[in-house]
Scaffold this active site. Structure first.
Site, PDB file in Angstrom:
ATOM      1  N   ASN A  50       0.897  -1.306   0.087  1.00  0.00           N
ATOM      2  CA  ASN A  50      -0.015   0.036  -0.008  1.00  0.00           C
ATOM      3  C   ASN A  50       0.715   1.314   0.097  1.00  0.00           C
ATOM      4  O   ASN A  50       1.953   1.478   0.551  1.00  0.00           O
ATOM      5  CB  ASN A  50      -0.907  -0.039   0.998  1.00  0.00           C
ATOM      6  CG  ASN A  50      -0.444  -0.213   2.656  1.00  0.00           C
ATOM      7  OD1 ASN A  50       0.585  -0.846   2.913  1.00  0.00           O
ATOM      8  ND2 ASN A  50      -1.051   0.117   3.479  1.00  0.00           N
ATOM      9  N   GLU A  52       0.431   5.204   0.863  1.00  0.00           N
ATOM     10  CA  GLU A  52      -0.790   6.205   1.308  1.00  0.00           C
ATOM     11  C   GLU A  52      -0.136   7.479   0.613  1.00  0.00           C
ATOM     12  O   GLU A  52       1.174   7.816   0.264  1.00  0.00           O
ATOM     13  CB  GLU A  52      -0.697   6.082   2.837  1.00  0.00           C
ATOM     14  CG  GLU A  52      -1.499   4.755   3.067  1.00  0.00           C
ATOM     15  CD  GLU A  52      -1.734   4.538   4.620  1.00  0.00           C
ATOM     16  OE1 GLU A  52      -1.278   5.502   5.452  1.00  0.00           O
ATOM     17  OE2 GLU A  52      -2.468   3.512   4.985  1.00  0.00           O
ATOM     18  N   CYS A  61      -4.035   0.742  -2.664  1.00  0.00           N
ATOM     19  CA  CYS A  61      -3.914  -0.541  -1.771  1.00  0.00           C
ATOM     20  C   CYS A  61      -2.798  -1.268  -2.270  1.00  0.00           C
ATOM     21  O   CYS A  61      -2.323  -1.386  -3.564  1.00  0.00           O
ATOM     22  CB  CYS A  61      -5.382  -1.237  -1.724  1.00  0.00           C
ATOM     23  SG  CYS A  61      -6.600  -0.616  -0.950  1.00  0.00           S
ATOM     24  N   GLU A  63      -3.043  -4.380  -3.017  1.00  0.00           N
ATOM     25  CA  GLU A  63      -3.506  -5.456  -4.098  1.00  0.00           C
ATOM     26  C   GLU A  63      -3.431  -4.571  -5.692  1.00  0.00           C
ATOM     27  O   GLU A  63      -2.915  -5.120  -6.549  1.00  0.00           O
ATOM     28  CB  GLU A  63      -5.007  -5.981  -3.848  1.00  0.00           C
ATOM     29  CG  GLU A  63      -5.012  -6.768  -3.050  1.00  0.00           C
ATOM     30  CD  GLU A  63      -5.485  -5.912  -1.662  1.00  0.00           C
ATOM     31  OE1 GLU A  63      -4.973  -4.969  -1.400  1.00  0.00           O
ATOM     32  OE2 GLU A  63      -6.210  -6.535  -0.810  1.00  0.00           O
ATOM     33  N   CYS A  94     -10.528  -5.087   0.190  1.00  0.00           N
ATOM     34  CA  CYS A  94     -11.383  -3.975   0.285  1.00  0.00           C
ATOM     35  C   CYS A  94     -12.294  -4.297  -0.892  1.00  0.00           C
ATOM     36  O   CYS A  94     -12.058  -4.907  -1.896  1.00  0.00           O
ATOM     37  CB  CYS A  94     -10.970  -2.743   0.164  1.00  0.00           C
ATOM     38  SG  CYS A  94     -10.575  -1.864  -1.136  1.00  0.00           S
ATOM     39  N   CYS A  97     -10.661  -3.557  -4.282  1.00  0.00           N
ATOM     40  CA  CYS A  97      -9.783  -4.423  -4.818  1.00  0.00           C
ATOM     41  C   CYS A  97     -10.472  -5.762  -5.242  1.00  0.00           C
ATOM     42  O   CYS A  97      -9.726  -6.342  -6.092  1.00  0.00           O
ATOM     43  CB  CYS A  97      -8.645  -4.632  -3.485  1.00  0.00           C
ATOM     44  SG  CYS A  97      -7.663  -3.187  -3.577  1.00  0.00           S
TER      45      CYS A  97
HETATM   46  N1  THU Z   1      -5.117  -1.757   2.402  1.00  0.00           N
HETATM   47  C1  THU Z   1      -4.740  -2.643   1.784  1.00  0.00           C
HETATM   48  O1  THU Z   1      -3.511  -2.098   1.082  1.00  0.00           O
HETATM   49  N2  THU Z   1      -5.212  -3.717   1.361  1.00  0.00           N
HETATM   50  C2  THU Z   1      -6.374  -4.276   1.816  1.00  0.00           C
HETATM   51  O2  THU Z   1      -6.723  -5.348   1.495  1.00  0.00           O
HETATM   52  C3  THU Z   1      -7.105  -3.631   2.851  1.00  0.00           C
HETATM   53  C4  THU Z   1      -6.468  -1.844   3.308  1.00  0.00           C
HETATM   54  C5  THU Z   1      -4.489  -0.335   2.981  1.00  0.00           C
HETATM   55  C6  THU Z   1      -5.179   0.808   2.557  1.00  0.00           C
HETATM   56  C7  THU Z   1      -4.605   1.734   3.602  1.00  0.00           C
HETATM   57  O3  THU Z   1      -3.413   2.052   3.305  1.00  0.00           O
HETATM   58  C8  THU Z   1      -4.528   0.929   4.881  1.00  0.00           C
HETATM   59  O4  THU Z   1      -4.445  -0.696   4.575  1.00  0.00           O
HETATM   60  C9  THU Z   1      -5.588   1.042   6.005  1.00  0.00           C
HETATM   61  O5  THU Z   1      -6.798   1.073   5.206  1.00  0.00           O
END
Ligand code: THU
Length: 142
Positions: A50, A52, A61, A63, A94, A97
């Site tokens: 991920n 941010e 994310c 994925e 999520c 994704c």
């Molecule tokens: N996140 C992912 O990268 N993949 C997931 O399947 C769930 C959430 C990340 C998004 C964000 O950077 C952090 O987790 C918190 O939500």
């Protein structure tokens, strides 16, 4: 729905790849690092973490990163994808994704849920995203 698994040596390359990239996750806001690693029909493995952003909705994310690496390498057809986070409850992709995985997967695509300690369980995309929006819907449009 989630099939909880005993630890085995299976999925080792996906586990290793997700663990490695997860350490590089850029998650200063949530402090929740995620790694993802997928295997395509050809057997190739692609990983992502991920990323941010201070403008929160611009974050991506893990994925999405793994899928972008796969597409950049000219590949598709996701057979399985492992998602790793440090969480008491195994995390599932999520909603967005799930749709992204669906673009390159099938209802049988396996989603493996893991922590840095190993695989916790697995579930299929069909179980996580029933009734998904597919190209068939576009073709049905007037
Ligand atoms: N996140 C992912 O990268 N993949 C997931 O399947 C769930 C959430 C990340 C998004 C964000 O950077 C952090 O987790 C918190 O939500």
């Amino acid at each position: 729905m989630i099939n909880f698994l005993q630890p085995t040596g299976d999925h080792m390359s996906l586990l290793d790849a997700a663990k490695r990239v997860r350490e590089n996750a850029h998650a200063p806001y949530s402090e929740f690092k995620v790694g993802a690693a997928l295997r395509t029909a050809s057997g190739a493995v692609f990983a992502g973490c991920n990323v941010e952003n201070v403008a929160y909705p611009e974050g991506t994310c893990a994925e999405a990163g793994a899928i972008a690496a796969m597409v950049a390498a000219g590949q598709g057809d996701i057979v399985e994808i492992l998602v790793m986070a440090e969480s008491d409850v195994p995390i599932t992709p999520c909603g967005g994704c799930r749709q992204k995985i669906s673009e390159f997967g099938t209802p049988e695509t396996v989603i493996i849920l893991a922590s840095p300690l190993g695989v916790i369980g697995e579930v299929t995309l069909g179980e996580l995203l029933p009734g998904s929006f597919t190209p068939a819907h576009l073709k049905g449009a007037k």
